[in-house]
Design a protein around this motif. Structure first.
Motif, mmCIF file in Angstrom:
data_model
loop_
_atom_site.group_PDB
_atom_site.id
_atom_site.type_symbol
_atom_site.label_atom_id
_atom_site.label_comp_id
_atom_site.label_asym_id
_atom_site.label_seq_id
_atom_site.Cartn_x
_atom_site.Cartn_y
_atom_site.Cartn_z
ATOM 1 N N UNK A 108 -3.107 0.464 6.962
ATOM 2 C CA UNK A 108 -2.844 0.711 8.382
ATOM 3 C C UNK A 108 -2.581 2.170 8.579
ATOM 4 N N UNK A 109 -2.686 2.583 9.848
ATOM 5 C CA UNK A 109 -2.424 3.984 10.148
ATOM 6 C C UNK A 109 -0.973 4.335 9.912
ATOM 7 N N UNK A 110 -0.106 3.346 9.915
ATOM 8 C CA UNK A 110 1.306 3.605 9.658
ATOM 9 C C UNK A 110 1.640 3.428 8.179
ATOM 10 N N UNK A 170 19.154 -3.935 13.463
ATOM 11 C CA UNK A 170 19.300 -3.588 12.054
ATOM 12 C C UNK A 170 18.165 -2.707 11.553
ATOM 13 N N UNK A 171 16.970 -2.919 12.090
ATOM 14 C CA UNK A 171 15.827 -2.140 11.645
ATOM 15 C C UNK A 171 15.593 -0.881 12.433
ATOM 16 N N UNK A 172 16.357 -0.677 13.523
ATOM 17 C CA UNK A 172 16.145 0.493 14.372
ATOM 18 C C UNK A 172 14.731 0.521 14.926
ATOM 19 N N UNK A 173 14.226 -0.654 15.324
ATOM 20 C CA UNK A 173 12.826 -0.770 15.742
ATOM 21 C C UNK A 173 12.609 -0.263 17.155
ATOM 22 N N UNK A 174 11.478 0.412 17.357
ATOM 23 C CA UNK A 174 11.062 0.822 18.699
ATOM 24 C C UNK A 174 10.189 -0.268 19.281
ATOM 25 N N UNK A 175 10.526 -0.740 20.475
ATOM 26 C CA UNK A 175 9.776 -1.834 21.090
ATOM 27 C C UNK A 175 8.955 -1.374 22.289
ATOM 28 N N UNK A 176 8.625 -0.114 22.317
ATOM 29 C CA UNK A 176 7.822 0.399 23.417
ATOM 30 C C UNK A 176 7.061 1.628 22.940
ATOM 31 N N UNK A 177 6.009 2.018 23.660
ATOM 32 C CA UNK A 177 5.230 3.194 23.247
ATOM 33 C C UNK A 177 6.006 4.481 23.471
ATOM 34 N N UNK A 178 5.604 5.534 22.783
ATOM 35 C CA UNK A 178 6.268 6.824 22.912
ATOM 36 C C UNK A 178 5.727 7.629 24.085
ATOM 37 N N UNK A 211 1.544 -6.423 21.452
ATOM 38 C CA UNK A 211 1.386 -5.347 20.473
ATOM 39 C C UNK A 211 1.533 -5.878 19.052
ATOM 40 N N UNK A 212 2.534 -6.738 18.820
ATOM 41 C CA UNK A 212 2.720 -7.312 17.491
ATOM 42 C C UNK A 212 1.546 -8.205 17.103
ATOM 43 N N UNK A 213 0.997 -8.920 18.087
ATOM 44 C CA UNK A 213 -0.154 -9.771 17.805
ATOM 45 C C UNK A 213 -1.354 -8.931 17.399
ATOM 46 N N UNK A 247 -5.322 -9.337 12.495
ATOM 47 C CA UNK A 247 -4.600 -8.114 12.809
ATOM 48 C C UNK A 247 -5.571 -6.953 12.881
ATOM 49 N N UNK A 248 -5.202 -5.898 13.594
ATOM 50 C CA UNK A 248 -6.079 -4.737 13.761
ATOM 51 C C UNK A 248 -5.360 -3.450 13.397
ATOM 52 N N UNK A 249 -5.028 -3.303 12.103
ATOM 53 C CA UNK A 249 -4.338 -2.084 11.664
ATOM 54 C C UNK A 249 -5.218 -0.847 11.739
ATOM 55 N N UNK A 250 -6.534 -1.016 11.861
ATOM 56 C CA UNK A 250 -7.406 0.160 11.951
ATOM 57 C C UNK A 250 -7.304 0.832 13.309
ATOM 58 N N UNK A 251 -6.803 0.109 14.304
ATOM 59 C CA UNK A 251 -6.535 0.750 15.594
ATOM 60 C C UNK A 251 -5.262 1.583 15.467
ATOM 61 N N UNK A 252 -5.239 2.735 16.089
ATOM 62 C CA UNK A 252 -4.029 3.557 16.060
ATOM 63 C C UNK A 252 -2.924 2.870 16.858
ATOM 64 N N UNK A 253 -1.702 3.327 16.636
ATOM 65 C CA UNK A 253 -0.580 2.753 17.378
ATOM 66 C C UNK A 253 -0.787 2.908 18.882
ATOM 67 N N UNK A 254 -1.244 4.073 19.316
ATOM 68 C CA UNK A 254 -1.463 4.294 20.743
ATOM 69 C C UNK A 254 -2.553 3.382 21.291
ATOM 70 N N UNK A 255 -3.602 3.130 20.492
ATOM 71 C CA UNK A 255 -4.679 2.241 20.951
ATOM 72 C C UNK A 255 -4.189 0.805 21.070
ATOM 73 N N UNK A 256 -3.351 0.384 20.135
ATOM 74 C CA UNK A 256 -2.808 -0.976 20.207
ATOM 75 C C UNK A 256 -1.913 -1.150 21.428
ATOM 76 N N UNK A 257 -1.130 -0.131 21.722
ATOM 77 C CA UNK A 257 -0.318 -0.205 22.932
ATOM 78 C C UNK A 257 -1.204 -0.188 24.180
ATOM 79 N N UNK A 258 -2.253 0.593 24.154
ATOM 80 C CA UNK A 258 -3.132 0.694 25.324
ATOM 81 C C UNK A 258 -3.761 -0.651 25.661
ATOM 82 N N UNK A 259 -4.319 -1.350 24.664
ATOM 83 C CA UNK A 259 -4.953 -2.634 24.951
ATOM 84 C C UNK A 259 -3.901 -3.698 25.272
#
Length: 618
Positions: free
Chosen positions: A21-23, A115-123, A179-181, A193-205
């Motif tokens: 994945x990109x991450x 606990x994970x300090x997770x971000x649940x929204x785009x930057x 986004x998680x889906x 899953x679509x890890x080849x899409x960037x994080x921004x692209x996953x948020x966009x769709x």
């Protein structure tokens, strides 16, 4: 069964989740994966139980088994969640307690995010144009170009692709769930899953699919943060903003100027946690300082105006995390994740807009709160000088506080440029310390004139007496410094409130000025009628008490820019009184409070001794 969480982008682009994945294979991806699984269970398990379908229940059992595997993959940090997951698994395996399982999954999601300090929204605001391109290229094959899933291939799938026009499906779906889906897919289904899409692209769709059933946007959407939009279902947005605004909220991404500062802070905190994990404690501490000064400080005024308790919570989280870095504590990661969650809490409310009436009341409250101490001091000085028939010095006091208001007006006009980051904290800190010095000078000056017969003789000598040129300068600086800090701070608060409603801010200012003026006039009139000795004593106590409050606030401000070290102790926080649980601010306050009390005790004992000597001689 209608599936809330499924987002079948395309079978044609199916890519195994195990691919890079990109991450990368980051720890954060594992946490997000577990959250995504629990979100499916939360939404789908009650319906699966109601359907009494062996296929559906079997699918839910595979989800909870995968969740347990994900928690074990997280290593020591996931062990604390395993017992709760096993308890949920036991009920899911038996097909029992749908409401309890859904509730427990929701609670576990919140704890995992913390606990994970997770971000649940785009930057950044998602690019809906790019989202549409991805959808048409990859998703339309299964979901249809219009999102209704009325295509031939969809009829061959079980479960069928989601219909994004279905109100029941959309009622339980948020962009974050989507986004998680997109990121991880759904085990046991055709959803990859679509890890080849960037994080921004996953948020966009993920954001784009919410526009498919919405009409064209006409007008301007109400202010809402990315954090709120990403974690709200359509019904939640309708409840908060009305059905008439839903289309614009989904089709027009918000202006995130205020939220961007908190995102900057979040980035710096994440960087600090990585530096701390690598043992670079000094760099971690500096990153946290940058996070506060460059991220939070510029947007603090509107945040404090809307929710002062949240700002105090944010400041405490920053100080606790920075202290952990300075002490090279292994608790840095825990404190940092708490800080990230508080930042996201602030982000959720950062885009909110208060109505004109609410802004007016908030403005009025701020003016009264900030102006109370300063106006009382100025009014006491004026009453005292009028009682002494010293009109020349009355004018000096007026010039002092009016000058401070002029500085406040300049701060209102140019505050964002001149008083950003460390500059504002430095101004508050050093102005507060200067005010403390001048207030103590005033207290000593008043105390020295408690002997009225001597003082009235000094007045007759006019400029030759104690009220000479130096005293005129002192009176000016007392009035100026007493009002300056509150004037500048109020101006910056009003700047933030004016973004919500300029009209409400204007009316609130008008009402606040009237209230403060009435207070000054009242104290001035009452003070004029008080006995001079009583007035001197009351004024001295007031000045010392105010000095103690300002000392605590000034030292706290300097701690936030790391000019004063942190030495936390178990104690309460009372922001209004400048009391904070730290030895570096509380200690000097205790000393400052004790000095006049000790002097008073010594003075009284000395008076008692002289009286006893006189009696014995008599």
């Amino acid at each position: 069964m209608k599936r809330t969480g499924l987002l079948l982008l395309s079978l044609l682009l199916a890519t195994p989740l195990a691919s890079a994945a990109d991450e990368g294979a980051s720890d954060g991806r594992t946490w997000h994966r577990l959250v995504g699984i629990l979100q499916y269970l939360q939404a789908d398990y009650p319906a699966a139980v109601a359907s009494k379908s062996d296929f559906e229940l079997s699918e839910q059992r595979s989800f909870i088994a995968e969740a347990n595997d994900a928690a074990r993959d997280m290593g020591p940090r996931g062990e604390g969640f395993l017992s709760r997951l096993r308890d949920i698994k036991a009920r899911v395996d038996k097909g029992e307690d749908p409401e309890g399982v859904s509730r427990d999954c929701a609670e576990l999601v919140e704890d995992l995010v913390l606990s994970g300090g997770l971000a649940r929204s785009p930057r950044n605001p998602p690019d809906l144009v790019r989202g549409e391109q991805i959808y048409q290229q990859a998703c339309a094959t299964c979901h249809g170009a219009d999102g209704r899933a009325q295509v031939t291939i969809a009829q061959t799938m079980e479960p069928k692709p989601a219909n994004f026009h279905d109100a029941d499906i959309m009622a339980g779906l948020t962009p974050y769930k989507a986004f998680n889906t997109v990121s991880f897919g759904v085990t046991g289904t055709a959803m990859p899953g679509f890890p080849t899409l960037s994080e921004e692209e996953r948020w966009a769709v993920s954001f784009y699919v919410f526009t498919l059933r919405q009409p064209a946007c006409e007008g301007t959407p109400p202010r809402a943060s990315l954090e709120k939009l990403a974690n709200s279902t359509d019904p939640m947005l309708v409840e908060a903003h009305g059905q008439e605004n839903l289309a614009c909220l989904r089709r027009k991404m918000p202006n995130v100027d205020e939220e961007r500062g908190l995102l900057v802070a979040r980035d710096h905190v994440e960087q600090a946690l990585k530096l701390g994990a690598n043992g670079d404690w000094l760099a971690a501490r500096n990153a946290l300082l940058d996070a506060y000064l460059n991220g939070v400080e510029p947007v603090e005024p509107p945040l404090r105006a809307r929710n002062p308790d949240l700002v105090l919570k944010l400041e405490k989280a920053f100080l606790d995390t920075r202290l952990a870095a300075e002490q090279k504590s292994p608790h840095l990661q825990d404190e940092g994740r708490i800080l990230l969650s508080v930042l996201d809490e602030a982000r959720r409310g950062s885009g909110s807009t208060a109505g004109a009436l609410s802004v007016m009341w908030i403005t009025l409250f701020i003016l009264i709160r900030e102006g109370f101490e300063a106006s009382i001091i100025v009014a006491a000085l004026l009453a005292m000088l009028r009682k002494m028939q010293a009109p020349a010095y009355v004018r000096v006091v007026h010039v002092g506080w009016v000058s401070a208001l002029v500085v406040g007006a300049i701060a209102f006009a140019f505050g964002r440029h001149l008083l950003g980051g460390a500059n504002r904290e430095l101004l508050e800190g050093f102005a507060g310390l200067a005010a403390v010095g001048m207030l103590l000078y005033a207290a000593l000056w008043l105390n020295a004139r408690s002997n009225m017969s001597k003082f009235m003789g000094e007045l007759r000598e006019k400029m030759q007496g104690a009220l000479g040129r130096g005293s005129m300068a002192g009176l000016f600086f007392i009035a100026f410094s007493s009002v300056l800090r509150e004037s500048v701070e109020t101006a910056i608060f009003l700047q933030g409130l004016a973004l919500d409603s300029a009209t409400g801010t204007a009316w609130g200012c008008a009402a606040g000025v009237v209230a403060i003026a009435a207070l000054v006039i009242f104290v001035n009139r009452v003070g004029y009628k008080l006995p001079m000795k009583t007035l001197f004593k009351a004024s001295t106590v007031l000045l010392v008490a105010t000095a103690v409050i300002l000392l605590g606030k000034a030292l706290h401000a300097l701690q936030e820019v790391a000019l004063v070290p942190l030495k936390p102790i178990p104690f309460v926080t009372i922001d209004l009184l400048g009391i904070y649980p730290d030895a570096m601010s509380l200690g000097p306050q205790v000393v400052l409070t004790a000095i006049p009390l000790i002097m008073l005790i010594i003075k009284r004992r000395g008076g008692s001794t002289r009286l006893a000597d006189a009696s014995s001689q008599g």
